[in-house]
Design an enzyme around this catalytic site. Structure first.
Site, PDB file in Angstrom:
ATOM      1  CG  HIS A 188      57.702 -38.417 -10.461  1.00  0.00           C
ATOM      2  ND1 HIS A 188      58.763 -38.703  -9.661  1.00  0.00           N
ATOM      3  CD2 HIS A 188      58.214 -37.875 -11.598  1.00  0.00           C
ATOM      4  CE1 HIS A 188      59.892 -38.349 -10.281  1.00  0.00           C
ATOM      5  NE2 HIS A 188      59.586 -37.841 -11.451  1.00  0.00           N
ATOM      6  CG  ASP A 215      61.839 -34.602 -14.870  1.00  0.00           C
ATOM      7  OD1 ASP A 215      62.169 -35.396 -13.986  1.00  0.00           O
ATOM      8  OD2 ASP A 215      60.767 -34.695 -15.507  1.00  0.00           O
ATOM      9  CG  ASP A 216      64.448 -37.269 -16.730  1.00  0.00           C
ATOM     10  OD1 ASP A 216      64.990 -38.037 -15.912  1.00  0.00           O
ATOM     11  OD2 ASP A 216      63.235 -37.051 -16.774  1.00  0.00           O
ATOM     12  CG  HIS A 221      61.690 -33.446  -9.934  1.00  0.00           C
ATOM     13  ND1 HIS A 221      60.575 -34.043  -9.357  1.00  0.00           N
ATOM     14  CD2 HIS A 221      61.910 -34.130 -11.084  1.00  0.00           C
ATOM     15  CE1 HIS A 221      60.157 -35.029 -10.132  1.00  0.00           C
ATOM     16  NE2 HIS A 221      60.956 -35.094 -11.197  1.00  0.00           N
ATOM     17  CD  GLU A 225      56.025 -36.522 -15.711  1.00  0.00           C
ATOM     18  OE1 GLU A 225      56.058 -37.529 -14.973  1.00  0.00           O
ATOM     19  OE2 GLU A 225      56.939 -36.237 -16.519  1.00  0.00           O
ATOM     20  CG  HIS A 263      64.806 -38.614 -12.569  1.00  0.00           C
ATOM     21  ND1 HIS A 263      64.070 -39.571 -11.913  1.00  0.00           N
ATOM     22  CD2 HIS A 263      63.930 -37.617 -12.861  1.00  0.00           C
ATOM     23  CE1 HIS A 263      62.805 -39.178 -11.831  1.00  0.00           C
ATOM     24  NE2 HIS A 263      62.693 -37.992 -12.407  1.00  0.00           N
TER      25      HIS A 263
END
Ligand code: ADE
Ligand code: ZN
Length: 326
Positions: free
Chosen positions: A193, A274-275, A13, A196, A15
């Site tokens: 998603h 994630d990011d 996961h 969250e 991006h």
């Protein structure tokens, strides 16, 4: 410190556009003549933003510097190189064709560049990677439908699944059911998603209406133990992103984050960044944080195994990657 460097890892996961480091962002901005205001940079390693909606805004600004297939190549290769240095065996990263097309790239050209970087990183560092196309909720159901149709009509060797990201609270699952029925009909692997920002009711709807075999985050399922039971019975894997959730203030700290409890209850969990530069996160850091809250080395390795086994990699390649773990 870094007692987990020796642990083999996997990340399912992340991006891809959001892996851009501040230094790469500055380099692309200069190359592509994009003016950036200095206030997006929080430090040498991270961006700054106020809350989740400001994060989504800054995310678009930061990633707006990615203009060409060559940019995608560099972004992908650099991220994989960094991961390989932390003993990451496999990365499954989300990508956005709406981003690429908004900058004038074609579907084929940006995916071909990602694929080339993926193959070169595998040759150079041994790291295997595949990609998921993301629909973006807040661009609306039509946009997500168009993205999915393009994927189904144009299979690409780099692409192994479809995801749904963006504003979960204002764009609930039922808006996208037609698209995900179509993907299921075509046996196209799905992760969304859910859980969250939104709670158990919409996690249930995401499971029932969108047919995912994995949930991005999924952590707010902890608020309803019947739902956790259902997730376990349906063998749905949770792509948890603890540092991301702490950065966006969903949980206060690692001790209060549900990942450990979900693991103890028997849910299959993975940890993910994630990011990364938005949250000062790395996949290495996620494993390290989990070790610090009591995950044993065996438990960490079982997370890696979950990530690879429940990845959307083809079976032969999956066996090859799993063999490195065993
Ligand atoms: N897109 C990029 N990061 C995201 C996140 N944490 N949640 C939802 N959509 C996203
Ligand atoms: Zn995400």
């Amino acid at each position: 410190m870094n007692s987990t460097l020796h642990i083999p890892k996997a990340e399912i996961h992340v991006h891809l556009e959001a892996t851009i480091t501040p230094s790469l962002c500055r380099k692309f901005a200069e190359r592509n003549k994009v003016k950036l205001s200095a206030d997006i940079f929080g430090s040498e390693y991270a961006y700054q933003w106020e809350d989740f909606y400001d994060f989504l805004k800054k995310y678009d600004i930061v990633t707006s510097v990615i203009h060409t297939p060559e940019d995608y190549y560099e972004l992908t290769y650099e991220y994989l190189k960094e991961c390989a240095s932390h003993k990451v065996l496999y990365v499954e990263a989300m990508v956005s064709s709406t981003h690429a097309k908004a900058k004038g790239m074609t579907y084929q050209s940006f995916l071909d560049s990602i694929q080339e970087a993926s193959l070169n990183a595998e040759r150079d560092f041994g790291i295997v990677s595949r990609y998921l196309m993301n629909g973006i909720r807040h661009l609306g159901p039509e946009s997500v439908q168009g993205t999915a149709e393009e994927v189904l009509k144009n299979p690409h060797p780099a692409l192994v699944g479809f995801g749904l990201a963006g504003d979960e609270l204002h764009f609930p699952p039922h808006l996208f059911s037609k698209t995900f029925d179509m993907l299921k009909e075509e046996n196209f692997p799905i992760t969304v998603h859910a859980g969250e920002w939104d709670g158990p009711e919409n996690i249930r709807k995401a499971i029932n209406l969108l047919h995912p075999t994995r949930l991005g985050h999924g952590v707010r399922s902890i608020e309803d133990l019947e739902l956790v039971k259902e997730i376990i019975e349906k063998d749905i894997v949770l792509e948890t992103c603890p540092t991301s959730n702490i950065a966006t203030k969903i949980y206060e700290n690692y001790e209060n984050h549900p990942v450990k409890k979900l693991h103890e209850l028997g849910a299959k969990v993975t940890v993910n960044s994630d990011d990364p530069p938005f949250f000062n996160a790395t996949i290495q850091g996620e494993y390290e944080a989990m070790s610090n809250i009591g995950f044993t080395d065996d438990a960490l390795i079982s997370m890696t195994r979950n990530a690879i086994e429940y990845s959307f990699l083809d079976e032969q390649k999956k066996r090859e990657v799993l063999a490195k773990l065993n």
